[in-house]
Design an enzyme around this catalytic site. Sequence first.
Site, mmCIF file in Angstrom:
data_model
loop_
_atom_site.group_PDB
_atom_site.id
_atom_site.type_symbol
_atom_site.label_atom_id
_atom_site.label_comp_id
_atom_site.label_asym_id
_atom_site.label_seq_id
_atom_site.Cartn_x
_atom_site.Cartn_y
_atom_site.Cartn_z
ATOM 1 N N GLU A 14 -3.747 3.999 -40.809
ATOM 2 C CA GLU A 14 -4.662 3.899 -41.804
ATOM 3 C C GLU A 14 -3.952 3.485 -43.003
ATOM 4 O O GLU A 14 -2.933 4.164 -43.303
ATOM 5 C CB GLU A 14 -5.153 5.143 -42.144
ATOM 6 C CG GLU A 14 -6.272 5.222 -43.072
ATOM 7 C CD GLU A 14 -6.925 6.626 -43.420
ATOM 8 O OE1 GLU A 14 -6.690 7.392 -42.634
ATOM 9 O OE2 GLU A 14 -7.824 6.669 -44.595
ATOM 10 N N ARG A 50 2.994 14.882 -31.452
ATOM 11 C CA ARG A 50 3.519 14.297 -32.784
ATOM 12 C C ARG A 50 4.986 14.393 -32.709
ATOM 13 O O ARG A 50 5.580 15.654 -32.343
ATOM 14 C CB ARG A 50 2.762 14.704 -34.032
ATOM 15 C CG ARG A 50 1.491 14.629 -34.024
ATOM 16 C CD ARG A 50 1.061 15.502 -35.404
ATOM 17 N NE ARG A 50 1.218 14.713 -36.649
ATOM 18 C CZ ARG A 50 0.455 13.713 -37.010
ATOM 19 N NH1 ARG A 50 -0.678 13.555 -36.247
ATOM 20 N NH2 ARG A 50 0.591 13.096 -38.101
ATOM 21 N N LYS A 99 1.442 12.079 -44.347
ATOM 22 C CA LYS A 99 1.195 11.261 -45.495
ATOM 23 C C LYS A 99 0.509 11.980 -46.651
ATOM 24 O O LYS A 99 0.965 11.680 -47.925
ATOM 25 C CB LYS A 99 0.213 10.212 -44.863
ATOM 26 C CG LYS A 99 0.943 9.110 -44.587
ATOM 27 C CD LYS A 99 0.132 7.730 -44.303
ATOM 28 C CE LYS A 99 -0.936 7.915 -43.032
ATOM 29 N NZ LYS A 99 -1.578 6.738 -42.571
HETATM 30 P P1 ATP Z 1 -0.444 11.528 -41.116
HETATM 31 O O1 ATP Z 1 -0.864 12.891 -40.724
HETATM 32 O O2 ATP Z 1 0.949 11.693 -41.462
HETATM 33 O O3 ATP Z 1 -1.424 11.058 -42.257
HETATM 34 P P2 ATP Z 1 -1.829 9.816 -39.518
HETATM 35 O O4 ATP Z 1 -2.096 10.294 -38.224
HETATM 36 O O5 ATP Z 1 -3.260 10.416 -40.274
HETATM 37 O O6 ATP Z 1 -0.375 10.696 -39.808
HETATM 38 P P3 ATP Z 1 -2.112 7.187 -39.298
HETATM 39 O O7 ATP Z 1 -1.871 6.051 -40.213
HETATM 40 O O8 ATP Z 1 -3.659 7.593 -38.820
HETATM 41 O O9 ATP Z 1 -1.617 8.531 -39.771
HETATM 42 O O10 ATP Z 1 -1.399 6.799 -37.984
HETATM 43 C C1 ATP Z 1 -1.061 5.908 -37.129
HETATM 44 C C2 ATP Z 1 -0.660 6.170 -35.636
HETATM 45 O O11 ATP Z 1 0.698 6.897 -35.841
HETATM 46 C C3 ATP Z 1 -1.604 7.039 -35.069
HETATM 47 O O12 ATP Z 1 -1.784 6.553 -33.657
HETATM 48 C C4 ATP Z 1 -0.790 8.523 -35.085
HETATM 49 O O13 ATP Z 1 -1.150 9.043 -33.913
HETATM 50 C C5 ATP Z 1 0.770 8.078 -35.286
HETATM 51 N N1 ATP Z 1 1.473 9.030 -35.978
HETATM 52 C C6 ATP Z 1 1.403 9.559 -36.939
HETATM 53 N N2 ATP Z 1 2.084 10.440 -37.021
HETATM 54 C C7 ATP Z 1 2.659 10.623 -36.093
HETATM 55 C C8 ATP Z 1 3.817 11.551 -35.769
HETATM 56 N N3 ATP Z 1 4.271 12.491 -36.555
HETATM 57 N N4 ATP Z 1 4.263 11.378 -34.695
HETATM 58 C C9 ATP Z 1 3.972 10.387 -33.812
HETATM 59 N N5 ATP Z 1 2.953 9.636 -33.877
HETATM 60 C C10 ATP Z 1 2.403 9.696 -35.140
HETATM 61 MG MG MG Z 2 -4.934 9.448 -39.413
#
Ligand code: ATP
Ligand code: MG
Length: 565
Positions: A37, A261, A271
């Site tokens: 995102e 994760r 984030k």
């Molecule tokens: P955050 O919680 O940091 O905002 P998010 O999952 O909302 O992370 P996205 O931009 O939606 O962030 O993530 C893009 C991809 O990265 C998704 O497929 C998510 O599963 C993966 N991702 C995000 N954080 C992690 C993590 N700590 N470990 C592994 N994969 C991750």
């Molecule tokens: Mg997300």
Amino acid sequence: MNANEPKEHQDFIRQAVQRDRDAGKHGGRVHTRFPPEPNGYLHIGHAKSICLNFGIARQFGGKCNLRFDDTNPLAEEQEYVDAIMDDIRWLGFQWDELHFASDWFDRLWDDCVRLVKSGKAYVDQLDPRKLRELRGDWFQPGADSPYRDRPVEANLELLERMRKGEFADGEYVVRAKIDMAHPNTNLRDPAMYRIRHARHHRTGDRWCVYPMYDWAHGQNDSYEGITHSICTLEFEDHRPLYEWFIESLGIHAPQQIEFARLNLTYTVLSKRKLLQLVKEKLVDGWDDPRMPTIRGMRRRGVTPEALRAFCEHIGISKFNSVHEIELLEHFLRDDLNRICKRRLAVLDPIELVLTDWPTGKVDLVDALENPEDPSAGSRQVPFTGRLLVERDDFRDPAPKKWFRLAIGQEVRLRYGYFVTVHSIERDAQGNVVRLLATHDPRTRGGNSPEGKKVKGTIHWVAQEHAIDAEVRLYDRLFAVADPNDVPAGKDWKEFLNPNSLATRTVSKLEPSLAQAKPGERFQFERLGYFIADDRDGRPGALVFNRTVALKDSWSKLEKKLGPEE
Ligand code: ATP
Ligand code: MG
């Protein structure tokens, strides 16, 4: 699968992909995607997901898309889109297709209309409080909305009016018609569209209805022909919904697979939290070298090779765990040791005067560029009778087993000569301000012809030739290993490490560093790995960031982790 393949190539996701391919599912195609995102910068958790998705595509001769999940117009910006693309390329990957969820808005809307027509979705008009109430919870089944059985024609008319912007935010929602008593609350008629009169960074004012994540995500996977949709564990409970939408539409069905994760000690990987640190100015922006963002790590001097090696080594699992930041540092040192040129730099200088050095003589001594890489050759460094050494390398009186500078103790100046301090000068407060020493002219280059041994070797620079630079020494961002797990009633930000702030020193560097290019990495001998900062530094006013110190706490860790396979 070949037993000789490294273990990371046999994890449960790769095994599933292999099975599907062997079985000819999806015509044997492998197509993954990375779906960030654009509401913030990527962090090391994303790096794990990138390595996994792009790595699988590479390994199986498939494709990997980059898809921006830009369904929430309020949080998303072009700045983030650009930075994410740049960071992925920096990590060493290139997407096969670039998509934006917003490019699919028309098709998503048409599919929503389709579901409404087939009686599988409806327009609801409950206020958020009522919606929540009727949803029930983990212990109690939900209840049907009074609008659930609105005739299809009436739903279609409302849909059209929603889209045209006739209603205010939150006045209506589109919901899937599944089961309000379903034990999995995600299947209790989840929302598919909400009204939001907001300008989108790509579609502008074209839409005032925006798809919910659960509705957009799976369909986007399907439209793009994704075969394996890899996501993190918290989406496991959403998988039945993912499958329900796809089945109800009768479109291509990707397989959703979840993994744990990445969590890392002494930092946070969310984030939302990282944004808070930036907004509250607790760090110096997204690219602060202490941040676990790819931006921050780049500025800190982390290499893409080390980051990839780390991600591969930790592999993937179904269980959430916290990895030790020392492991990342281990891979980092490993890589930097191989690639970095060595340089002499003194971070906290004290004068060392050779009282027996011929006045005005400058001796150009040879210094190896990189002992790990004989082909890197050597350079010449000026050696004179007025040197600077590290204040911390001198002790008076000398403690036991002290092999560095002390009165009467002979030590080697790396690539220079053996020297012995014979006296010291102190200021009025008693602080040592100058060391007076003699040198042994037969030890030029740092070796004794008679095989005389000294136990200590220290680094130095020649005073009149040294250049100035600001050197920033960083430490862990948090003072506690798991800032995500703080005592009740405490705020996670209270656990920021007050000493993580760069210690800035006015340092003296060997003259060849005047040519250092922004982003160039070096090992400062005996001190650590450093990178010329590309934001605050420039030629003539250099700034170096310490990437990591030399000391390797790996051996300790290795015991804890057990032997490598
Ligand atoms: P955050 O919680 O940091 O905002 P998010 O999952 O909302 O992370 P996205 O931009 O939606 O962030 O993530 C893009 C991809 O990265 C998704 O497929 C998510 O599963 C993966 N991702 C995000 N954080 C992690 C993590 N700590 N470990 C592994 N994969 C991750
Ligand atoms: Mg997300």
